[in-house]
Design a protein around this motif. Structure first.
Motif, PDB file in Angstrom:
ATOM      1  N   ASP A   1      43.906  52.941  32.366  1.00 53.05           N
ATOM      2  CA  ASP A   1      43.415  52.256  33.561  1.00 53.05           C
ATOM      3  C   ASP A   1      43.265  50.768  33.285  1.00 53.05           C
ATOM      4  OD1 ASP A   1      43.150  54.668  34.992  1.00 53.05           O
ATOM      5  OD2 ASP A   1      41.202  55.033  34.040  1.00 53.05           O
ATOM      6  N   CYS A   2      43.465  49.958  34.304  1.00 55.40           N
ATOM      7  CA  CYS A   2      43.281  48.516  34.164  1.00 55.40           C
ATOM      8  C   CYS A   2      41.803  48.186  34.011  1.00 55.40           C
ATOM      9  CB  CYS A   2      43.836  47.781  35.383  1.00 55.40           C
ATOM     10  SG  CYS A   2      45.641  47.857  35.516  1.00 55.40           S
ATOM     11  N   PRO A   3      41.483  47.077  33.389  1.00 65.70           N
ATOM     12  CA  PRO A   3      40.080  46.659  33.288  1.00 65.70           C
ATOM     13  C   PRO A   3      39.533  46.283  34.659  1.00 65.70           C
ATOM     14  CG  PRO A   3      41.534  44.945  32.447  1.00 65.70           C
ATOM     15  CD  PRO A   3      42.395  46.140  32.702  1.00 65.70           C
ATOM     16  N   PRO A   4      38.219  46.226  34.817  1.00 67.49           N
ATOM     17  CA  PRO A   4      37.629  45.845  36.103  1.00 67.49           C
ATOM     18  C   PRO A   4      38.156  44.488  36.572  1.00 67.49           C
ATOM     19  CG  PRO A   4      35.943  46.657  34.619  1.00 67.49           C
ATOM     20  CD  PRO A   4      37.193  46.528  33.806  1.00 67.49           C
ATOM     21  N   GLY A   5      38.389  44.390  37.885  1.00 66.31           N
ATOM     22  CA  GLY A   5      38.906  43.148  38.446  1.00 66.31           C
ATOM     23  C   GLY A   5      40.422  43.081  38.487  1.00 66.31           C
TER      24      GLY A   5
ATOM     25  N   TRP B   1      35.268  33.543  28.291  1.00 66.36           N
ATOM     26  CA  TRP B   1      35.287  33.934  29.706  1.00 66.36           C
ATOM     27  C   TRP B   1      36.279  33.053  30.476  1.00 66.36           C
ATOM     28  CZ3 TRP B   1      33.744  38.363  31.391  1.00 66.36           C
ATOM     29  CH2 TRP B   1      32.612  39.005  30.866  1.00 66.36           C
ATOM     30  N   ASN B   2      37.122  33.693  31.256  1.00 71.07           N
ATOM     31  CA  ASN B   2      38.080  33.023  32.163  1.00 71.07           C
ATOM     32  C   ASN B   2      39.155  32.222  31.439  1.00 71.07           C
ATOM     33  OD1 ASN B   2      36.791  34.089  34.411  1.00 71.07           O
ATOM     34  ND2 ASN B   2      35.485  32.305  34.696  1.00 71.07           N
ATOM     35  N   VAL B   3      39.491  32.599  30.195  1.00 71.67           N
ATOM     36  CA  VAL B   3      40.583  31.895  29.514  1.00 71.67           C
ATOM     37  C   VAL B   3      41.932  32.164  30.173  1.00 71.67           C
ATOM     38  CG1 VAL B   3      39.468  31.725  27.257  1.00 71.67           C
ATOM     39  CG2 VAL B   3      40.805  33.776  27.818  1.00 71.67           C
ATOM     40  N   ALA B   4      42.014  33.186  31.019  1.00 65.09           N
ATOM     41  CA  ALA B   4      43.266  33.458  31.737  1.00 65.09           C
ATOM     42  C   ALA B   4      43.688  32.283  32.609  1.00 65.09           C
ATOM     43  CB  ALA B   4      43.116  34.702  32.612  1.00 65.09           C
ATOM     44  N   PHE B   5      42.737  31.420  32.962  1.00 60.32           N
ATOM     45  CA  PHE B   5      43.012  30.317  33.883  1.00 60.32           C
ATOM     46  C   PHE B   5      43.216  28.979  33.176  1.00 60.32           C
ATOM     47  CE2 PHE B   5      40.155  33.427  35.799  1.00 60.32           C
ATOM     48  CZ  PHE B   5      40.896  33.830  36.905  1.00 60.32           C
TER      49      PHE B   5
ATOM     50  N   VAL C   1      37.214  38.183  32.838  1.00 60.82           N
ATOM     51  CA  VAL C   1      37.095  37.412  34.071  1.00 60.82           C
ATOM     52  C   VAL C   1      35.651  37.441  34.553  1.00 60.82           C
ATOM     53  CG1 VAL C   1      37.810  37.268  36.485  1.00 60.82           C
ATOM     54  CG2 VAL C   1      39.495  37.819  34.713  1.00 60.82           C
ATOM     55  N   SER C   2      35.126  36.259  34.871  1.00 62.58           N
ATOM     56  CA  SER C   2      33.751  36.134  35.359  1.00 62.58           C
ATOM     57  C   SER C   2      33.766  35.299  36.628  1.00 62.58           C
ATOM     58  CB  SER C   2      32.876  35.473  34.277  1.00 62.58           C
ATOM     59  OG  SER C   2      31.546  35.328  34.731  1.00 62.58           O
ATOM     60  N   LEU C   3      33.829  35.971  37.774  1.00 61.66           N
ATOM     61  CA  LEU C   3      33.919  35.283  39.072  1.00 61.66           C
ATOM     62  C   LEU C   3      33.026  35.944  40.118  1.00 61.66           C
ATOM     63  CD1 LEU C   3      37.808  34.755  39.275  1.00 61.66           C
ATOM     64  CD2 LEU C   3      36.088  33.003  38.793  1.00 61.66           C
TER      65      LEU C   3
ATOM     66  N   SER D   1      29.449  41.071  34.793  1.00 61.88           N
ATOM     67  CA  SER D   1      29.714  42.377  35.382  1.00 61.88           C
ATOM     68  C   SER D   1      30.989  43.025  34.836  1.00 61.88           C
ATOM     69  CB  SER D   1      29.798  42.265  36.908  1.00 61.88           C
ATOM     70  OG  SER D   1      30.762  41.306  37.309  1.00 61.88           O
ATOM     71  N   PHE D   2      31.917  42.229  34.320  1.00 56.70           N
ATOM     72  CA  PHE D   2      33.149  42.781  33.754  1.00 56.70           C
ATOM     73  C   PHE D   2      33.150  42.729  32.224  1.00 56.70           C
ATOM     74  CE2 PHE D   2      35.805  41.583  37.770  1.00 56.70           C
ATOM     75  CZ  PHE D   2      35.150  42.579  38.483  1.00 56.70           C
ATOM     76  N   LYS D   3      31.974  42.643  31.631  1.00 60.81           N
ATOM     77  CA  LYS D   3      31.915  42.587  30.170  1.00 60.81           C
ATOM     78  C   LYS D   3      32.459  43.881  29.578  1.00 60.81           C
ATOM     79  CE  LYS D   3      27.925  42.757  27.914  1.00 60.81           C
ATOM     80  NZ  LYS D   3      26.621  42.318  27.359  1.00 60.81           N
ATOM     81  N   PRO D   4      33.421  43.782  28.658  1.00 59.76           N
ATOM     82  CA  PRO D   4      34.036  45.000  28.107  1.00 59.76           C
ATOM     83  C   PRO D   4      33.097  45.726  27.145  1.00 59.76           C
ATOM     84  CG  PRO D   4      34.883  43.070  26.982  1.00 59.76           C
ATOM     85  CD  PRO D   4      34.013  42.558  28.100  1.00 59.76           C
ATOM     86  N   GLU D   5      33.402  46.967  26.919  1.00 61.23           N
ATOM     87  CA  GLU D   5      32.620  47.790  26.009  1.00 61.23           C
ATOM     88  C   GLU D   5      33.095  47.584  24.571  1.00 61.23           C
ATOM     89  OE1 GLU D   5      31.627  52.554  25.244  1.00 61.23           O
ATOM     90  OE2 GLU D   5      32.787  51.897  26.994  1.00 61.23           O
TER      91      GLU D   5
END
Length: 400
Positions: free
Chosen positions: A28-32, A129-133, A213-215, A366-370
């Protein structure tokens, strides 16, 4: 030889995963993110809004810049295991998560990070956080991709201490990792002789990092139209942040709260540290002496201490620096080209308090990985668990 390497790296009595304990990568894809044609694609309300170029200087409904996605769920999950596994460091003492701890805003709570053999590094660890951008990496912007950036700590003598040949030999010597790479890159593992490659390692680590991702902070809820998401003091802080007096938003531009540029702001170093020349040697440009990347303010309350060397222990101290006057902290003998946005806003104590109130609304985990409960190497996940009170002594509290 590979077995010898593993015996050195694995702690005494640490079990090696057997077939009955085989790890299966998450499908499954990660949240978001949403699965589309086998790949994970980002989904955010900000995708409905016009781009920054069309919307001016970061309005509340400004769209996102270009970003990376499109990795498979298995590649992302494999990257998660690699990220937390100390087997990635030469002596097995630290992992990527040691400097980018998920509970510390994917930073490490230190003024300057610490590598293998307790080596104190020149700068702090930026948040992931948000290095994808982001379009450049490191405080001096010297890397243009995540794949380029990650090779710095992986192979630096003082950070994780590895080299490409050693890393390949180590991971290829772990049966569980060979099985996981086959799950994540099935087209490359069509026979038993297939080996883990460097590009696969880099892809998996990049895939995990772009999932951070933190948005969905309270600020974001307010930006999307929920007026009660912020308190009145926080709204006052937002107005100050966006004002032409404080001019915070001109560099910390929403929605990422960074304009991704380099800026010379004249931050003082902690007592006893030499002046850091920043991006000057990278760009070979004297005007960029003392220039550093404008950091994102997302989850900023979790990433103390602040600035490239942890000079300020609290958000309040960092905010107060900007109202101290243009170039007020430049060391004697340095002629820096201070960024034109840095001037003398003369904010009051109350206005500084309201700014800090607002900055805390940018927190969203809220999307912090385990963190994996077990690792393919058989080692235990490594975090740097030094208490924050002890960490800041690396320089943040040595104020003059």
């Amino acid at each position: 030889m590979r077995k010898l390497i593993l015996l050195v790296l694995l702690p005494l009595g640490c079990p090696v995963l057997g077939a009955e304990q085989a790890i299966e990568l998450n499908a499954d894809c990660p949240p978001g993110f949403e699965l589309s044609a086998g790949h994970c694609e980002l989904r955010s309300l900000y995708q409905m809004y016009p781009s920054l170029q069309e919307a001016g200087v970061g309005g509340l409904k400004t769209g996102l810049p270009a970003y990376r996605d499109g990795f498979t769920p298995q590649q992302t999950d494999l990257g998660r295991y690699l990220f937390f596994d100390p087997v990635m460091s030469r002596d097995g003492s630290i992992s990527c998560a040691s400097c980018h701890h998920p509970d510390k805003g994917f930073s490490d709570g230190r003024g300057r990070s610490v590598g293998i053999h307790d080596a104190v590094l020149p700068r702090s660890a930026p948040t992931l956080w948000n290095v994808a951008f982001l379009n450049s990496f490191f405080w001096d912007g010297r890397a243009s991709t995540l794949e380029e950036q990650m090779q710095g700590p992986l192979y630096d003598t003082h950070e994780m201490g590895g080299d490409p040949q050693w890393l390949l030999a180590t991971l290829n010597g772990i049966e569980a990792y060979r099985a996981l790479f086959a799950q994540a890159f099935p087209a490359d593992f069509t026979n038993d002789a297939a080996q883990i490659r460097l590009d696969q390692i880099y892809t998996a680590l990049a895939a995990f990092q772009v999932s951070l991702v933190s948005l969905n902070s309270r600020y974001d809820q307010y930006a999307h139209g929920y007026a009660n998401a912020l308190t009145e003091p926080e709204k006052e802080g937002l107005n100050i942040f966006r004002s032409f007096v404080a001019r915070c938003a001109e560099c910390h531009t929403p929605p990422l709260f960074t304009n991704q540029q380099l800026a010379v702001i004249g931050t003082p170093e902690p007592v006893g540290m030499p002046f850091d020349v920043g991006a000057e040697p990278v760009l070979k440009e004297p005007s960029q002496r003392g220039a550093f990347k404008v950091p994102s303010l997302r989850n900023i309350e979790l990433t103390a201490p602040y600035m490239h060397s942890g000079r300020f222990a609290t958000l309040r101290e960092a905010a107060a620096f900007y109202t101290g006057g243009r170039g007020h902290a430049v060391p004697e003998g340095e002629e820096l080209k201070i960024h034109w946005h840095i001037w003398e806003p003369n904010l009051s104590e109350v206005e500084l308090d309201r700014l800090v109130d607002f900055l805390r609304t940018l927190t969203d985990e809220s999307f912090k990985p385990e963190t994996p409960s077990r690792l393919p190497s058989g080692m235990r996940p490594v975090h740097d668990d030094i208490a924050l009170a002890g960490e800041i002594q690396d320089g943040a509290t040595n104020n003059e």
